[in-house]
Structures are given as C-alpha cells and as structure tokens.
Write an enzyme that holds these catalytic residues in place. Structure first.
Site, PDB file in Angstrom:
ATOM      1  N   CYS A   1       1.010  -1.527  -0.264  1.00  0.00           N
ATOM      2  CA  CYS A   1      -0.121   0.298   0.079  1.00  0.00           C
ATOM      3  C   CYS A   1       0.962   1.175   0.362  1.00  0.00           C
ATOM      4  CB  CYS A   1      -1.228  -0.070   1.667  1.00  0.00           C
ATOM      5  SG  CYS A   1      -1.829  -1.433   1.574  1.00  0.00           S
TER       6      CYS A   1
ATOM      7  N   HIS B   1       0.961   4.580  -2.247  1.00  0.00           N
ATOM      8  CA  HIS B   1       0.883   6.103   0.202  1.00  0.00           C
ATOM      9  C   HIS B   1       1.912   5.959   0.925  1.00  0.00           C
ATOM     10  CE1 HIS B   1      -3.498   5.693  -2.451  1.00  0.00           C
ATOM     11  NE2 HIS B   1      -2.682   4.378  -2.729  1.00  0.00           N
TER      12      HIS B   1
ATOM     13  N   ARG C   1     -13.018   0.460  -1.371  1.00  0.00           N
ATOM     14  CA  ARG C   1     -12.288   0.783  -1.980  1.00  0.00           C
ATOM     15  C   ARG C   1     -10.915   0.442  -1.407  1.00  0.00           C
ATOM     16  NH1 ARG C   1      -9.823   4.227  -5.649  1.00  0.00           N
ATOM     17  NH2 ARG C   1      -8.767   1.524  -5.432  1.00  0.00           N
TER      18      ARG C   1
ATOM     19  N   CYS D   1      -7.791  -1.226  -4.483  1.00  0.00           N
ATOM     20  CA  CYS D   1      -6.653  -1.514  -4.204  1.00  0.00           C
ATOM     21  C   CYS D   1      -5.836  -2.644  -4.044  1.00  0.00           C
ATOM     22  CB  CYS D   1      -6.399  -0.294  -2.826  1.00  0.00           C
ATOM     23  SG  CYS D   1      -6.264   1.569  -2.274  1.00  0.00           S
TER      24      CYS D   1
END
Lengths: 205, 272
Positions: free
Chosen positions: B181, B185, B229, B233
């Site tokens: 992730c 991010h 969401r 991802c």
C-alpha cells in the site's frame, strides 16, 4: 571468488534466519502475514502464490525499505547478476513502439484478460514525452533524458538494466522489476530504451 | 424538482469538462471544474438517495426472522445509529473481535435477521445493475455521522494490536510488482497519472483516504463503500482478491481511521 560465494551464502542464510525469526515472533508483522495468507483468494490471473514474499521483498518490508548497506549491496549484486542483456548486443529499439508501451498501464491485475501483454506503466509514475501531460510523480521526471545523458552504448546498457531490474541499483526501489518478472520482454525493453535515448524520440525534443 | 434539474445540469457540465480534457492543461481545468461541481453536487449528492434507501431497509422487518435492524448494536447501544460510523472500527464484546462499519452491519443482518453470509458475499459491491442492500445500509449509517469527528475508541481491547497489524499490512510488499500500500501511499504530494495519492501514514492523508466513503462514483454511477475501496486497491497492487469483510481489511481500515482521528467526517461523498 570463493570469498564472494561464501559471503553470498552467508547473506542468504542470514536472510532466511531473520525471516524464520519473524514468523516465530509474536509481533504485528508476523500476525499480519498469517492474516494476509488466510484472507485472500485467487481471482483471474492473480493467484495466492503472489502473497509469498521473495527474499528481496521480505528484507525491504522488514527493514522499512532501509536495509543495512552491506546487505543491500550484496542483494543488489544478486539482482544485477540476474539481468539478461540482449544477445545481439543491441539495446536501442523503436521509440514509437516504446511510447505505446509507456502509455499502457495494463497487466497483472485480476481484471486483466489473460494473454494481453503487460504495459510499461511508465507514465503512471514518470514524466516522459513533454506533450503527454497526464503523468505521475512517484518516479523522477525523465523528460530530456537522452539529451542530458547522451546515447552511448554505456548509457543504453544502463537504461536497459534499470528497466529490466531497478532493484539491481536500489534494492528497495518502488519501481517494478519488469524484465526480471517477465512483464516486459527484450524487444519491449529495447523500445523503451529508444523512447528515453533516441535523439528522434519526443522525450528528447 | 429544482434540485434534480440542478443536479442533472451539473452532471452534464462535469461530463463535458471531463470529455474535453485531452491535454493536461485541460485536465487541470477539468479537475478545477470538477472541484467546483463537487461543491454543487455535495448539496445534491445521489448518495442521499442511498441513505434514504438504507434508512428504509434499516427500519423494515426483513429476512428469514422478519425483524428490523433497530436492535443492531453499532457500538453505542442497540439501535443507536447517530455517531456510530465515526466510532468504528471498534471492539465488539458480543463477538470478541474488532469490526468495521460494513462488517458490523452485515453481522447484524446475519445474527438478527437471519440472512446467510454466503448469500450476502455473493455480490458484495455495487455494479451497474445492482446495489447490495448492505451498501445502502452503510450509506445510511455513515450519513448519521455527517459533520462529526472521527473518534476511534483505541483504548478498547484489541484495538491497538489491530492498528499495528493494519500498519504492517500496509507495509507488506509482494506480488509481481513488489508493491505494498505504502509504495504509492507512503509519501506526500505523489500522483499516479493525474490522480493524487493520499499519504496514509499522515493524519491529513489518512483523513483524505477515509473521507468521502461511502461514495457515489460518477464513473459508472455506482454507490461504493470503503470495503470496496480497499478491495480495488489490492487489485491495482496486483494482489489476489481480499475476501469480503476479512480481518485484513478490518485491520487496514482501523489503521486508516485511527490515523484520521479528530478529522471531520463530511458524510457520504461523491467521486469522479
């Protein structure tokens, strides 16, 4: 040579030991790993085998992407040793085809139809041809790359290797190992080298 | 009626702005235009329709046991909906585990109303033809926390550990592209193409990542939840598919929501 081999083996053993220690330890990372392994299902081309980390992924995850320099250097050398350069010694392909590959972000998701070649995903993270204004910023801007660094065989070989396996020079780089995992083949990488270095490429206008 | 006309006009103008965006100059303009229209749209967000649908579902006697969800305990006591969304994930003593909003609502549908979990999981997220009931329910519950601050009860049992696991999940690199992730991010001010990426490790970025969910997505015209969401991802991360309402997703949502602590939740949102 023997010393290098011995230290390589030593590094590998150390890596394995540290991984084993992680699995034994009652820490959040170990729990996260067993949770992840229980909580995902194969879909489309994405199998659960993808949840298994290779040594590099494990070392980068464990170290917060900051491995001890000595280990990083050794593992980078392993990655470097796996790069297969073109047998014909030529690195420069067709920049037009390279531009198309750079534009495409498809490949490897569970919704990608099987058999469709993976794209280079380049514009997702880099600025390249100046007329393409929809570019990402996770990687450095590469506009004018060939104009800046020249189009010598050495530079071509460096760029080829970087696209093939970015981890050979920066172990925990966020850039995928496109050649190493077989996402891009030799010709596609040559075309991307041309996109970056060919004086006629829009990247260098 | 006036609201509907206004809404339609806004949609058309936004669509024109998006359709004409062939260069980045235009894309920047399109982004700016969209921001403007988002303000208008938030007044008349189609998400409100799903809130209404969800409220109706919440109060209607349904399922094999023919009861409503008005005895569902979202953490603030049976039937208390107001403020519950911004205080989840939380620890639920009746099941001895941490649950996020969607997971808890589905738990109530199963335990109170007698729905079958495997039937609910058959179509977990909205598609062009159908919106799952739990999506409307989540939207209703979320709307009841509009303009309230995220206040995740981190002192409850298991919360701190769940948070730490979520943090480790976010850092876990694997798959053909070595992504976690945090690959996308983990830093401020990054983009994929023109899409801005929230830095989930910072309070501001985490707030952005949970803000606006559940959200009405103009592309495809579907109502989508935070569970969706997270799922999408992982798709883009080139991972296999996370199981619906799994511990891994709850842990990630706990990490994001706790990092967003204190930020104002503006209610169900609208997405491009």
């Amino acid at each position: 040579m023997e010393i290098r081999k011995a230290s390589l083996i030593c590094t590998l053993i150390c890596t394995q030991l540290s991984l084993a220690a992680a699995a034994w330890a009652d820490d959040p990372r170990a729990k996260a790993i067993s949770m992840i392994k229980a909580d995902f299902s194969a879909q489309g081309s994405a199998g659960v085998d993808r949840l298994e980390q290779d040594g590099l992924q494990a070392v980068c995850t464990r170290s917060g992407n900051k491995p001890p320099p000595a280990i990083a250097r050794r593992l980078e050398q392993d990655q470097q040793a796996g790069i297969r350069y073109p047998a014909d010694g030529k690195f420069l392909g067709d920049w037009r085809s390279g531009e198309k590959i750079a534009q495409s972000g498809s490949g490897y998701t569970w919704t990608d139809p099987p058999g469709v070649p993976a794209g280079g995903n380049c514009y997702n993270c880099h600025r390249l041809a100046p007329q393409e204004l929809s570019f990402g910023s996770l990687g450095p801007a590469l506009t004018g790359y060939g104009k800046t660094f020249g189009n010598t065989t050495e530079v071509q070989k460096y760029v080829y290797g970087k696209i093939y396996n970015a981890k050979a020079s920066h172990l925990c780089s966020i850039m995928p190992r496109f050649g190493h995992v077989g996402a891009l083949n030799e010709q596609q990488i040559k075309d991307l080298v041309a996109l970056l270095l060919d004086p006629a490429s829009p990247v260098n206008q | 009626m006036k609201r509907t006309v206004l809404f339609c006009a806004a949609i058309i103008l936004a669509a024109i702005a998006l359709a004409t965006s062939s260069t980045a100059g235009a894309k920047d303009a399109a982004t700016a235009e969209f921001e403007k229209f988002r303000d208008v749209l938030e007044e008349d967000n189609p998400a409100e329709l799903f809130e209404m649908k969800g409220e109706e579902l919440w109060k209607t006697k349904r399922g094999p046991k023919q009861v409503s969800l008005e005895q569902c305990d979202l953490g603030l006591g049976p039937g208390v909906v107001r403020g519950a969304y911004v205080a989840m994930p939380r620890y639920f003593a009746d099941v001895g585990r941490v649950m996020d909003a969607e997971r808890r609502i589905v738990h109530c549908m199963v335990s109170l109303q007698g729905f079958k979990p495997e039937e609910i999981a058959r179509q977990p997220f909205s598609n062009a033809s159908q919106t799952p009931e739990q999506t409307a329910l989540v939207t209703y519950v979320a709307g009841q926390s509009r303009n309230m601050k995220f206040a995740i009860p981190m002192n409850q049992p298991g919360m701190r550990e769940t948070y730490e696991i979520g943090k480790a999940v976010a850092a876990y690199r694997a798959g053909p592209y070595d992504f976690s992730c945090s690959s996308c991010h983990g830093d401020d001010g990054k983009r994929i193409r023109m899409q801005e990426l929230a830095n989930i490790s910072s309070p501001e970025g985490a707030a952005k990542s949970v803000q606006g969910w559940p959200g009405y997505r103009m592309t495809g015209g579907v109502m989508l939840t935070l569970q969706w969401r997270m799922n999408d991802c992982f798709r883009q991360q080139r991972f296999p598919a996370p199981n619906y309402l799994s511990d891994t997703i709850t842990a990630l949502i706990t990490y994001l929501s706790a990092n967003a602590e204190g930020s104002l939740y503006k209610g169900p949102g609208i997405k491009r």
